[in-house]
Design a protein around this motif. Sequence first.
Motif, mmCIF file in Angstrom:
data_model
loop_
_atom_site.group_PDB
_atom_site.id
_atom_site.type_symbol
_atom_site.label_atom_id
_atom_site.label_comp_id
_atom_site.label_asym_id
_atom_site.label_seq_id
_atom_site.Cartn_x
_atom_site.Cartn_y
_atom_site.Cartn_z
ATOM 1 N N VAL A 113 -38.911 5.279 44.582
ATOM 2 C CA VAL A 113 -37.676 4.675 45.105
ATOM 3 C C VAL A 113 -36.884 4.062 43.950
ATOM 4 O O VAL A 113 -35.689 4.313 43.779
ATOM 5 N N VAL A 114 -37.585 3.275 43.141
ATOM 6 C CA VAL A 114 -36.969 2.655 41.961
ATOM 7 C C VAL A 114 -36.499 3.751 41.002
ATOM 8 O O VAL A 114 -35.395 3.700 40.463
ATOM 9 N N GLY A 115 -37.339 4.768 40.827
ATOM 10 C CA GLY A 115 -37.021 5.869 39.916
ATOM 11 C C GLY A 115 -35.765 6.626 40.323
ATOM 12 O O GLY A 115 -34.941 6.990 39.475
ATOM 13 N N ALA A 116 -35.607 6.857 41.627
ATOM 14 C CA ALA A 116 -34.421 7.581 42.112
ATOM 15 C C ALA A 116 -33.157 6.790 41.785
ATOM 16 O O ALA A 116 -32.131 7.352 41.380
ATOM 17 N N ARG A 117 -33.244 5.463 41.927
ATOM 18 C CA ARG A 117 -32.100 4.605 41.632
ATOM 19 C C ARG A 117 -31.770 4.635 40.134
ATOM 20 O O ARG A 117 -30.617 4.779 39.742
ATOM 21 N N MET A 118 -32.796 4.539 39.296
ATOM 22 C CA MET A 118 -32.600 4.580 37.842
ATOM 23 C C MET A 118 -32.038 5.934 37.404
ATOM 24 O O MET A 118 -31.205 6.021 36.505
ATOM 25 N N THR A 119 -32.517 6.987 38.069
ATOM 26 C CA THR A 119 -32.055 8.348 37.755
ATOM 27 C C THR A 119 -30.561 8.489 38.026
ATOM 28 O O THR A 119 -29.810 9.002 37.205
ATOM 29 N N ARG A 120 -30.134 8.000 39.197
ATOM 30 C CA ARG A 120 -28.702 8.057 39.545
ATOM 31 C C ARG A 120 -27.871 7.331 38.506
ATOM 32 O O ARG A 120 -26.861 7.850 38.030
ATOM 33 N N HIS A 121 -28.333 6.142 38.144
ATOM 34 C CA HIS A 121 -27.576 5.345 37.174
ATOM 35 C C HIS A 121 -27.452 6.075 35.826
ATOM 36 O O HIS A 121 -26.349 6.223 35.293
ATOM 37 N N ARG A 122 -28.576 6.562 35.307
ATOM 38 C CA ARG A 122 -28.557 7.212 33.984
ATOM 39 C C ARG A 122 -27.741 8.503 34.014
ATOM 40 O O ARG A 122 -26.955 8.774 33.111
ATOM 41 N N MET A 123 -27.896 9.297 35.072
ATOM 42 C CA MET A 123 -27.175 10.574 35.130
ATOM 43 C C MET A 123 -25.677 10.382 35.300
ATOM 44 O O MET A 123 -24.882 11.164 34.786
ATOM 45 N N ARG A 124 -25.287 9.319 36.016
ATOM 46 C CA ARG A 124 -23.851 9.024 36.125
ATOM 47 C C ARG A 124 -23.299 8.617 34.775
ATOM 48 O O ARG A 124 -22.204 9.024 34.393
ATOM 49 N N THR A 125 -24.059 7.795 34.059
ATOM 50 C CA THR A 125 -23.638 7.357 32.727
ATOM 51 C C THR A 125 -23.452 8.566 31.816
ATOM 52 O O THR A 125 -22.538 8.598 31.000
#
Length: 270
Positions: A113-125
């Motif tokens: 769950v945490v990983g999916a959130r971090m993934t979204r953030h990094r990929m948007r960046t």
Amino acid sequence: GSEMRIRDRLEIISAERIRDELTKLLVGEHVAAGLRGIVESGLAEQFLPELTALQLEQDPMHHHKDVLAHTIAVVAKTSPDETLRLAALFHDVGKPDTREFGNQGVSFHHHEVVGARMTRHRMRTLRYPKEVVKDVSQLVFLHMRPHTYKMGWTDSAVRRYVRDAGHLLPRLNELVRCDVTTRSRKRANAIARRIDELEERIEELRAQEELDALRPPIDGNEVMAHLGLPPGPDVGAAMRLLLEHRIDHGPFEPDEAYRLLDEWWAERSG
């Protein structure tokens, strides 16, 4: 002023440039060496700090695998598909933030769950397209799901898994299969078997639901009510007639069913 805008432009250009280089590296042949290279050179620290963070400091009291080495191995095992390899790259990024030491050893509750959130953030960046961000973070979010079904798959669990995976189903199953870098053959085989069983269950359920979808638009009770029949062979014959019609002509409406019944009954009692 204007130099501020220029700096923003440079950041946009560099994010897209970095993204393109990362994708090239990920789907390339030497992906393991490439990923090790960007971590060791300190490049990853600049634009992919989540990857560097996976070198969990080894606690002498708690021996656990280096999550970075595991991640690189998983990426290298997957097919060179951009979405799948990005998901493999990010699948465990939630681990450092969720790591806990307990009596049972180390655990990572809800790291997906945490990983999916971090993934979204990094990929948007990194300016990945919306659809790619959505697909990759969904794969990260779902990659632990098969492990929750150790007790076997109910029909509803299979349906939910298929629904949540959507078009990502083949990639999700491949990610789960590849997410095994354990030295223990026994554990590796158990996970492979679990996915085999899941894929068989999906096929069975699909076939069953296609058969169920072949049901006529009215049931035996409605046939009996319409024709004033008691339960018996006539009802069976009527239902077979409607099923044949469904198989030959595809779905049809109840009024059509009643019309067929009337014709059939008139001929029959003619």
